[in-house]
Design a protein around this motif. Structure first.
Motif, PDB file in Angstrom:
ATOM      1  N   PHE A  71       0.825  -1.207   0.000  1.00 45.24           N
ATOM      2  CA  PHE A  71       0.000   0.000   0.000  1.00 45.24           C
ATOM      3  C   PHE A  71       0.861   1.260   0.000  1.00 45.24           C
ATOM      4  N   PHE A  72       2.087   1.133  -0.501  1.00 48.41           N
ATOM      5  CA  PHE A  72       3.038   2.250  -0.478  1.00 48.41           C
ATOM      6  C   PHE A  72       2.469   3.491  -1.161  1.00 48.41           C
ATOM      7  N   LEU A  73       2.003   3.329  -2.403  1.00 51.30           N
ATOM      8  CA  LEU A  73       1.506   4.485  -3.140  1.00 51.30           C
ATOM      9  C   LEU A  73       0.255   5.054  -2.497  1.00 51.30           C
ATOM     10  N   ASN A  74      -0.642   4.175  -2.072  1.00 52.13           N
ATOM     11  CA  ASN A  74      -1.871   4.645  -1.428  1.00 52.13           C
ATOM     12  C   ASN A  74      -1.561   5.444  -0.167  1.00 52.13           C
ATOM     13  N   ASP A  75      -0.583   4.975   0.597  1.00 50.76           N
ATOM     14  CA  ASP A  75      -0.218   5.654   1.839  1.00 50.76           C
ATOM     15  C   ASP A  75       0.349   7.043   1.581  1.00 50.76           C
ATOM     16  N   HIS A  76       1.027   7.199   0.434  1.00 55.19           N
ATOM     17  CA  HIS A  76       1.707   8.465   0.167  1.00 55.19           C
ATOM     18  C   HIS A  76       0.917   9.414  -0.733  1.00 55.19           C
ATOM     19  N   ILE A  77       0.038   8.870  -1.579  1.00 56.30           N
ATOM     20  CA  ILE A  77      -0.676   9.758  -2.503  1.00 56.30           C
ATOM     21  C   ILE A  77      -2.187   9.620  -2.392  1.00 56.30           C
ATOM     22  N   GLY A  78      -2.655   8.966  -1.341  1.00 57.61           N
ATOM     23  CA  GLY A  78      -4.095   8.825  -1.152  1.00 57.61           C
ATOM     24  C   GLY A  78      -4.699  10.118  -0.626  1.00 57.61           C
ATOM     25  N   LEU A  79      -4.790  11.134  -1.487  1.00 58.55           N
ATOM     26  CA  LEU A  79      -5.258  12.457  -1.087  1.00 58.55           C
ATOM     27  C   LEU A  79      -6.756  12.607  -1.351  1.00 58.55           C
ATOM     28  N   ASP A  80      -7.382  13.485  -0.590  1.00 58.38           N
ATOM     29  CA  ASP A  80      -8.804  13.782  -0.763  1.00 58.38           C
ATOM     30  C   ASP A  80      -8.943  14.988  -1.686  1.00 58.38           C
ATOM     31  N   ASP A 100       8.565  12.579  -4.275  1.00 60.87           N
ATOM     32  CA  ASP A 100       9.298  12.554  -3.009  1.00 60.87           C
ATOM     33  C   ASP A 100       9.297  11.155  -2.399  1.00 60.87           C
ATOM     34  N   ALA A 101       8.136  10.488  -2.454  1.00 59.64           N
ATOM     35  CA  ALA A 101       8.014   9.154  -1.854  1.00 59.64           C
ATOM     36  C   ALA A 101       8.913   8.141  -2.558  1.00 59.64           C
ATOM     37  N   ILE A 102       8.886   8.140  -3.886  1.00 60.63           N
ATOM     38  CA  ILE A 102       9.707   7.192  -4.640  1.00 60.63           C
ATOM     39  C   ILE A 102      11.191   7.496  -4.457  1.00 60.63           C
ATOM     40  N   HIS A 103      11.543   8.767  -4.498  1.00 58.65           N
ATOM     41  CA  HIS A 103      12.956   9.151  -4.369  1.00 58.65           C
ATOM     42  C   HIS A 103      13.538   8.726  -3.025  1.00 58.65           C
ATOM     43  N   LYS A 104      12.767   8.860  -1.956  1.00 65.81           N
ATOM     44  CA  LYS A 104      13.287   8.598  -0.612  1.00 65.81           C
ATOM     45  C   LYS A 104      13.297   7.119  -0.235  1.00 65.81           C
ATOM     46  N   SER A 105      12.448   6.315  -0.859  1.00 62.93           N
ATOM     47  CA  SER A 105      12.333   4.911  -0.451  1.00 62.93           C
ATOM     48  C   SER A 105      13.210   4.003  -1.315  1.00 62.93           C
ATOM     49  N   LYS A 106      14.378   3.656  -0.804  1.00 61.51           N
ATOM     50  CA  LYS A 106      15.265   2.744  -1.525  1.00 61.51           C
ATOM     51  C   LYS A 106      14.646   1.348  -1.610  1.00 61.51           C
ATOM     52  N   ASP A 107      13.865   0.975  -0.589  1.00 59.05           N
ATOM     53  CA  ASP A 107      13.193  -0.325  -0.612  1.00 59.05           C
ATOM     54  C   ASP A 107      12.224  -0.399  -1.786  1.00 59.05           C
ATOM     55  N   MET A 108      11.416   0.650  -1.950  1.00 56.22           N
ATOM     56  CA  MET A 108      10.436   0.657  -3.023  1.00 56.22           C
ATOM     57  C   MET A 108      11.114   0.678  -4.384  1.00 56.22           C
ATOM     58  N   GLN A 109      12.208   1.389  -4.499  1.00 58.59           N
ATOM     59  CA  GLN A 109      12.957   1.410  -5.753  1.00 58.59           C
ATOM     60  C   GLN A 109      13.449   0.005  -6.108  1.00 58.59           C
ATOM     61  N   SER A 110      13.947  -0.713  -5.103  1.00 61.55           N
ATOM     62  CA  SER A 110      14.437  -2.077  -5.337  1.00 61.55           C
ATOM     63  C   SER A 110      13.307  -2.997  -5.775  1.00 61.55           C
ATOM     64  N   ILE A 111      12.141  -2.840  -5.163  1.00 60.55           N
ATOM     65  CA  ILE A 111      10.990  -3.667  -5.529  1.00 60.55           C
ATOM     66  C   ILE A 111      10.556  -3.370  -6.960  1.00 60.55           C
ATOM     67  N   MET A 112      10.549  -2.100  -7.341  1.00 57.79           N
ATOM     68  CA  MET A 112      10.152  -1.724  -8.694  1.00 57.79           C
ATOM     69  C   MET A 112      11.096  -2.326  -9.735  1.00 57.79           C
ATOM     70  N   VAL A 113      12.399  -2.238  -9.472  1.00 53.88           N
ATOM     71  CA  VAL A 113      13.385  -2.814 -10.397  1.00 53.88           C
ATOM     72  C   VAL A 113      13.189  -4.323 -10.500  1.00 53.88           C
ATOM     73  N   TRP A 114      12.998  -4.961  -9.365  1.00 56.83           N
ATOM     74  CA  TRP A 114      12.792  -6.416  -9.312  1.00 56.83           C
ATOM     75  C   TRP A 114      11.554  -6.825 -10.101  1.00 56.83           C
ATOM     76  N   GLU A 115      10.448  -6.100  -9.923  1.00 50.26           N
ATOM     77  CA  GLU A 115       9.213  -6.433 -10.628  1.00 50.26           C
ATOM     78  C   GLU A 115       9.352  -6.251 -12.136  1.00 50.26           C
ATOM     79  N   MET A 116      10.149  -5.269 -12.551  1.00 51.29           N
ATOM     80  CA  MET A 116      10.288  -4.989 -13.981  1.00 51.29           C
ATOM     81  C   MET A 116      11.215  -5.966 -14.698  1.00 51.29           C
ATOM     82  N   TYR A 117      12.267  -6.399 -14.001  1.00 50.98           N
ATOM     83  CA  TYR A 117      13.306  -7.147 -14.701  1.00 50.98           C
ATOM     84  C   TYR A 117      13.337  -8.641 -14.409  1.00 50.98           C
TER      85      TYR A 117
END
Length: 203
Positions: A71-80, A100-117
């Motif tokens: 729920f990373f994206l929802n937690d960071h961009i779930g705006l009203d 800002d959320a993607i830039h700061k989270s090295k964990d999320m960056q690693s997951i994104m790379v893993w899912e893509m490749y």
């Protein structure tokens, strides 16, 4: 890798924290594909039998780690949208938070790379979980876009996909002469995404 000291035997929650810390360390150093129960056992000082009982397999351990970010994206961009005076103000905040959320989270960056490749059953499941959580947010975005001009979902996919790429590449080199690893570069990215989005706003 930092190792915590405990007085007496570790509790279940302390073991869990040490295990996830070990996984995060491996991910940062070598990527998600390098995570194994054997290596995590060594780094976290946790017996293999404990890991096998709790996670069953290497895949189960990786799943436990990546699920923390479902729920990373929802937690960071779930705006009203109703909290903003205009659609432009909403998207300005949304884009800034997203970058800002993607830039700061090295964990999320690693997951994104893993899912893509890495094309595996585990990465496909992980990507589908993220897609499922994202659909909870899309209606807020879509209702502000003039669907007569462009498909809102496609617009979001193109903007988010481009954002992912330039931010992930930013750690390696400039892209089209812009250094997206810097605050100035990320501000250019945010301003550009907002300019594109404004062209398709309702009204």
């Amino acid at each position: 890798m930092y190792k915590r000291r405990y007085a007496g035997r570790r509790t279940a929650s302390q073991i869990e924290r040490d295990v996830m810390d070990a996984v995060a360390f491996i991910v940062e150093e070598k990527g998600i594909s390098a995570v194994t129960m054997k290596e995590v056992s060594r780094l976290s000082k946790t017996e293999m039998i404990v890991l096998e009982r709790r996670y069953k397999s290497d895949e189960g351990l990786i799943r436990a780690y990546t699920s923390q970010f479902d729920f990373f994206l929802n937690d960071h961009i779930g705006l009203d949208t109703e909290a903003y005076e205009s659609s432009e103000a909403f998207f300005s905040e949304l884009i800034t938070r997203f970058i800002d959320a993607i830039h700061k989270s090295k964990d999320m960056q690693s997951i994104m790379v893993w899912e893509m490749y890495e094309n595996s059953g585990l990465t496909r499941k992980s990507a589908r979980r993220r897609e499922a959580t994202l659909t909870e947010f899309l209606p807020q975005f879509s209702k502000l876009i003039d669907a007569r001009e462009i498909a809102p979902e496609a617009l979001f996919a193109v903007l988010a996909g481009g954002l992912y790429y330039v931010l992930l590449r930013g750690n390696r080199s400039t892209f089209c002469g812009i250094d997206f690893s810097t605050q100035a570069g990320r501000q250019i990215l945010a301003d550009t995404l907002l300019t594109i989005t404004k062209k398709f706003l309702q009204g």
